[in-house]
Write a protein that holds these residues in place. Sequence first.
Motif, mmCIF file in Angstrom:
data_model
loop_
_atom_site.group_PDB
_atom_site.id
_atom_site.type_symbol
_atom_site.label_atom_id
_atom_site.label_comp_id
_atom_site.label_asym_id
_atom_site.label_seq_id
_atom_site.Cartn_x
_atom_site.Cartn_y
_atom_site.Cartn_z
ATOM 1 N N GLU A 1 38.218 23.632 27.691
ATOM 2 C CA GLU A 1 39.221 24.686 27.860
ATOM 3 C C GLU A 1 38.553 25.950 28.384
ATOM 4 O OE1 GLU A 1 42.432 27.334 25.255
ATOM 5 O OE2 GLU A 1 41.285 25.724 24.290
ATOM 6 N N ARG B 1 41.627 28.897 34.376
ATOM 7 C CA ARG B 1 42.062 29.167 32.998
ATOM 8 C C ARG B 1 43.111 28.129 32.595
ATOM 9 N NH1 ARG B 1 41.623 33.657 29.550
ATOM 10 N NH2 ARG B 1 43.211 33.694 27.921
ATOM 11 N N SER B 2 42.713 27.197 31.735
ATOM 12 C CA SER B 2 43.596 26.099 31.353
ATOM 13 C C SER B 2 42.896 25.255 30.306
ATOM 14 C CB SER B 2 43.937 25.221 32.566
ATOM 15 O OG SER B 2 42.775 24.589 33.061
ATOM 16 N N ASP C 1 44.459 22.365 38.117
ATOM 17 C CA ASP C 1 43.635 23.498 37.675
ATOM 18 C C ASP C 1 42.145 23.198 37.622
ATOM 19 O OD1 ASP C 1 45.946 25.083 37.296
ATOM 20 O OD2 ASP C 1 46.230 24.200 35.309
#
Length: 246
Positions: free
Chosen positions: A221, A171-172, A146
């Motif tokens: 994040e 998005r992670s 990711d």
Amino acid sequence: MAEPRPHVVHENELPAHRSDDDAGTFRIPIDPTVGCRNLTQVIARFDPGASSPIERKAQEEIMYVTAGRGRARVEELEFDLEPGTAALVPPGADGSLWNDGPGPLSMVVGVSPPFGGTIPPSPTRPETAPASLHERDQEDLPAGEDRHFKLLIDPRHGARNVTQFVGFIDRSQAPFHTHTYEEAIYILEGEGLVHIESHADTPIRPGTSIFLPPGTPHCLENRSDGVLKLLGVFSPPGSPAAKKED
């Protein structure tokens, strides 16, 4: 010089200083006052129509354009300035830059060794050749699930003290990890959180700067629907893919 400690600040929280040549303003999110040993991060904005000299100095300087358009000359090298342009001004080099666009010309500048530290005498001529490139022309490299990155200015281009890159996070949330070098980050796009062990989680958005001393457990994040894009600088030079997961 302060003891190294993690530091997160948005540029809007910092005072804007007028440059000595009255070409624009600058803010300093990261420098030895937060314990950064190897570099100073400067957010510079040049007014429309302004020009500014690049003076000979003992430090190497790396630039990354975040907004606006202009031109620059470093020694005999002339190049366009547009979002995504990166450049190296080696120790002893001089030149100038111009904002010939309709709006402000904005860039993130890294200076190593940092202002305020012990600086050797300035060379009378460049020790290495200047360099410029654009991020769109650089190879896309994996940095784990990711996330990926593109190397910009680094030792391949003559930089002695730093590696500059842009990173992209879907998005992670990555696992906590550490690096062996100092890391100075500037958020370009997207929103999320920076998690730093033993610190409260801190929201991040475009204009946020993050300083991480060597060995600091951390992770970023992405909580936005798009990509979280960041500009990173390591010192001493290293790879964004080189990390130790906790």
